[in-house]
Design a protein around this motif. Structure first.
Motif, short mmCIF file in Angstrom:
data_model
loop_
_atom_site.label_atom_id
_atom_site.label_comp_id
_atom_site.label_asym_id
_atom_site.label_seq_id
_atom_site.Cartn_x
_atom_site.Cartn_y
_atom_site.Cartn_z
N PHE A 92 0.84 -1.19 0.00
CA PHE A 92 0.00 0.00 0.00
C PHE A 92 0.88 1.24 0.00
N VAL A 111 -2.21 6.43 2.37
CA VAL A 111 -3.08 5.66 3.24
C VAL A 111 -3.06 6.20 4.66
N PHE A 140 -10.45 4.51 -1.13
CA PHE A 140 -9.35 3.59 -1.37
C PHE A 140 -9.50 2.96 -2.74
N LEU A 160 -2.35 -0.60 -2.86
CA LEU A 160 -3.51 0.11 -2.34
C LEU A 160 -3.14 1.57 -2.11
N THR A 182 -5.03 5.90 -2.28
CA THR A 182 -6.24 6.69 -2.14
C THR A 182 -6.32 7.73 -3.25
#
Length: 384
Positions: free
Chosen positions: A124, A129, A199, A212, A214
């Motif tokens: 991520f 995040v 997300f 991952l 945003t």
């Protein structure tokens, strides 16, 4: 996560977070209007200076956050053992819980930024995040702490101003309801920011993997909702709570001086063997200022807590005003580097305040001190 140098193909060992092309916030920005300001801002702090200062502040912040987590965890354990029959224990426990949560969120955010600076490969985007899972809740939680501290100070004001009626006005059930209302109105709105951000799985060209991250929802309604919620809950509410806290603290200090003067006059009157009937003025002032010594110690403790919070919160208030007045001072504005460094410095105030509170409880509350010593086994060590 290193980025390509602007002037060549070599990579810089310092992650220039504000130049990351895989940052979705960065891609959503329009730099055509502030290219001059970006040039000026980049000259204020170089990549190396920004990296060194940020990394140093992260280490300092982590040490303070760990102290706050330990101190508030011990405070919560002591208040649980003391019970919640007293309204003050409920509000002080709520304050400790919020300080503990703030320390955890700050620790998480610092850890994520540390991972970003050191190019740790994770599934991520740690910087983005952490902004959505810790950083964005920070001003809302600060507002919650400010309102709880203001509530505690207001409660003590009532104990001094209307000592005979305070038992009916301030009850354990009413205090618990007040804490819930404060949390619902100040901290819970932070979760509505997920309307503005979401997300997503994005392809990272530097790692050649999907991670991952945003992205912002660029609808006008979402942007408007974010601005309104942050302005009300992140700026107006904490500043209003700060003003109420300041007023209540001043009133408490003034009343404490009156109480001290009254106690001195009573002591002097007793030494001269003057009967209360012979001094109606003293009886009148006694009716206005009389509180038990236990209540007086609690008021002094609240004044100490409020004073430390006010001193530590002033830099944060200045930062909030800067965010509102200067658009380029925002997290992803032209002066983002100055904003990040300033945020690191001002954010140290509240963890420090939360760490010091347990010392105030220990020094000024005999029941807290007694339970705390039994909890950490200090009494047994002295007996041994």
């Amino acid at each position: 996560m290193y980025v390509q140098s602007i002037e060549g193909d070599n990579t810089t060992p310092y992650p220039a977070l504000d130049q990351m092309t895989d940052n979705p916030f960065h891609l959503a920005e329009d730099h055509s209007k502030n290219s001059v300001m970006l040039t000026l801002a980049s000259g204020i702090l170089s990549d190396e200076q920004f990296y060194i200062i940020s990394l140093f502040m992260i280490y300092v912040s982590q040490i303070i956050n760990m102290c706050a987590i330990i101190a508030n965890s011990l405070s919560i354990a002591v208040f649980v053992k003391l019970g919640f029959s007293e309204p003050s224990n409920i509000s002080l426990t709520a304050l400790a819980v919020c300080d503990l949560t703030l320390g955890v969120l700050s620790t998480w955010s610092n850890l994520c930024f540390w991972l970003t600076y050191h190019d740790v490969r994770l599934p991520f985007d740690s910087a983005n995040v952490s902004y959505l899972t810790g950083g964005i809740q920070w001003p809302f939680l600060s507002s919650t702490i400010a309102w709880i501290t203001a509530f505690i100070s207001f409660e003590r004001c009532l104990c001094i101003l209307v000592p005979l009626k305070v038992r009916r006005l301030i009850t354990p059930r009413g205090t618990f309801a007040g804490m819930l209302i404060i949390i619902l109105l100040t901290f819970c709105p932070s979760f509505f920011t997920f309307i503005r951000y979401k997300f997503v799985w994005v392809f990272n060209p530097y790692l050649n993997v999907t991670i991952l991250s945003t992205i912002p929802v660029n609808s006008e309604l979402a942007i408007l909702f974010e601005k309104i919620s942050f302005t009300i809950c992140g700026v107006i509410q904490p500043l209003l709570a700060f003003s109420i806290l300041l007023i209540c603290t001043v009133l408490l200090v003034v009343q404490l001086r009156k109480i001290s003067s009254w106690r001195m006059s009573v002591t002097s009157a007793k030494s001269q063997r003057v009967q209360p009937e012979q001094n109606p003025g003293a009886s009148s002032s006694a009716a206005e200022a009389r509180i038990s010594q236990k209540e007086e110690r609690l008021v002094r403790m609240v004044v100490a807590i409020a004073t430390i919070f006010i001193v530590s919160y002033i830099p944060n208030c200045i930062m909030l005003l800067c965010f509102v007045v200067f658009d380029e001072f925002a997290m992803f504005g032209a002066y983002r580097r100055i904003s990040v460094v300033s945020s690191y410095i001002t954010s140290l105030g509240q963890p420090i305040s939360g760490s010091i509170n347990i010392i105030i409880y220990y020094k000024m509350a005999s029941k807290f001190r007694s339970v705390f010593r039994r909890l950490v086994r200090l009494d047994r060590q002295e007996q041994a």
